[in-house]
Design an enzyme around this catalytic site. Structure first.
Site, PDB file in Angstrom:
ATOM      1  N   GLU A 169      11.889 -22.278 -58.291  1.00 13.03           N
ATOM      2  CA  GLU A 169      12.486 -23.470 -58.908  1.00 13.03           C
ATOM      3  C   GLU A 169      11.732 -24.726 -58.511  1.00 13.03           C
ATOM      4  OE1 GLU A 169      13.694 -25.494 -56.378  1.00 13.03           O
ATOM      5  OE2 GLU A 169      13.313 -23.815 -55.003  1.00 13.03           O
ATOM      6  N   GLU A 313       9.964 -23.025 -54.803  1.00 12.23           N
ATOM      7  CA  GLU A 313       8.908 -22.569 -55.708  1.00 12.23           C
ATOM      8  C   GLU A 313       8.816 -21.050 -55.812  1.00 12.23           C
ATOM      9  OE1 GLU A 313       5.110 -24.198 -54.584  1.00 12.23           O
ATOM     10  OE2 GLU A 313       5.828 -26.265 -54.509  1.00 12.23           O
TER      11      GLU A 313
END
Length: 346
Positions: A169, A313
């Site tokens: 994300e 991430e």
């Protein structure tokens, strides 16, 4: 929805007991091999084919001063992913995982240069969420659309023959939304869940706690009850997409490797909505974000690593891939006592 194959798990456990080592001597690695066997088509699974999908979106709650970075960073980091310069790019290359980025609601404009960094899909539901402190983060149709995008991403992984899915994300202020969701779905007070996010001060954290408290009061008064209600009121577009991604993966029978705080909040939403999603979840690590341990405990998951990470991430999950591949290689390639002509324990 698919369910793990316990007959394969039993066969894998029997295979482990015949390998040339004292039984149990490889500890968690043995458990990982058996776990994956139950979620594959073989008692001796092949090498995993991992795919990392990073979902990106902005959050209106950034206006409350809950992040150390401005909202423009979300779009700038998407460009960095596509350009190949982010941590997750390095790790994806290192572990041989495919990497794609899905923009489900980045508010700022950004330009990208076509490179081999990551494939970009622009499917914005809206330009960031509403400010969850004072209004619903998104409408019900918007929440459903973001969820469906995540399901579609998991289905694409299945079509491409991927055997391990990782959701990452990117979204400035998304630790606030994740904290609110975890509080809502576990009943734990914000003081125990809200952390420092991107590196805010202790004073700013106190303000962030109050923002989460206000959001919970507002959403509860508005009638939030179910996991999807709470997602709509205090979640994020990328969190909704992640919840759909995990649900789609479970439906397709693909193991899911969770990353950090935000992705675990999304998994909690997915499991509260459909409990059988839990059968397909594996926790890669516990992050340095304050409430991550509570979220993992709510899902009854034990993390494989604890490295003090809080990047997101999908980075923590990517770091875990070599460990899992090693566990499966040992399970697959070690000799048995009989094949090696070695006497077993009396």
């Amino acid at each position: 929805m698919s369910t793990p194959n316990q007959a394969l798990a039993l066969a894998a456990l029997n295979h482990q007991s015949n390998l040339t080592k004292p039984q149990g001597s490889l500890g968690k690695l043995e458990e990982l091999a058996v776990w994956f066997a139950a979620r594959s088509n073989s008692a001796i699974p092949g090498r995993l084919q991992p795919a990392i999908v990073v979902f990106a979106a902005d959050h209106g709650v950034v206006a409350e001063g809950v992040s150390a970075f401005p909202k423009e960073v979300t779009g700038q980091m998407v460009a960095n992913f596509v350009g190949g310069g982010a941590a997750i790019n390095v790790l994806a290359r290192e572990v041989g995982a495919s990497l794609s980025v899905v923009d489900v609601g980045v508010a700022s404009s950004y330009s990208t240069v076509v490179t081999s960094g990551a494939q970009l899909f622009r499917v914005p539901v809206r330009a960031g969420t509403g400010n969850l402190r004072v209004e619903p983060a998104m409408s019900e149709p918007e929440c459903h659309k973001a969820w469906s995008i995540g399901v579609g991403s998991a289905q694409e992984g299945f079509i491409r023959g991927k055997t391990l899915l990782i959701g990452g994300e990117m979204g400035i202020a998304n630790t606030t939304a994740a904290a609110a969701l975890i509080c809502a779905l576990t009943g734990i007070e914000p003081e125990e869940i809200v952390g420092l996010g991107t590196g805010i001060s202790a004073t700013s954290r106190e303000h962030k706690v109050q923002v989460v408290k206000d959001a919970l009061v507002r959403a509860r008064a508005a009638g939030a009850v179910s996991a999807k209600d709470w997602l709509m009121h205090v979640g994020g577009l990328e969190i909704a997409a992640l919840a759909g991604f995990y649900t789609g993966a479970a439906e397709a029978g693909i193991p899911i490797l969770l990353d950090g705080f935000i992705t675990t909040a999304a998994a909690l939403v997915a499991v509260k909505n459909q409990p059988r999603v839990a059968d397909w979840l594996l926790a890669s690590h516990v992050s340095d974000e304050k409430g991550h341990r509570h979220a993992l405990a709510a899902l009854q998951l034990e993390p494989l690593l604890a490295l003090g990470l809080r990047l997101g991430e999908g980075s923590g999950a990517a770091l875990t891939i070599p460990l899992i591949q090693s566990a499966l290689a040992l399970h697959r390639e070690m000799a048995t006592f009989s094949s090696a002509g070695i006497a077993t324990k009396e």
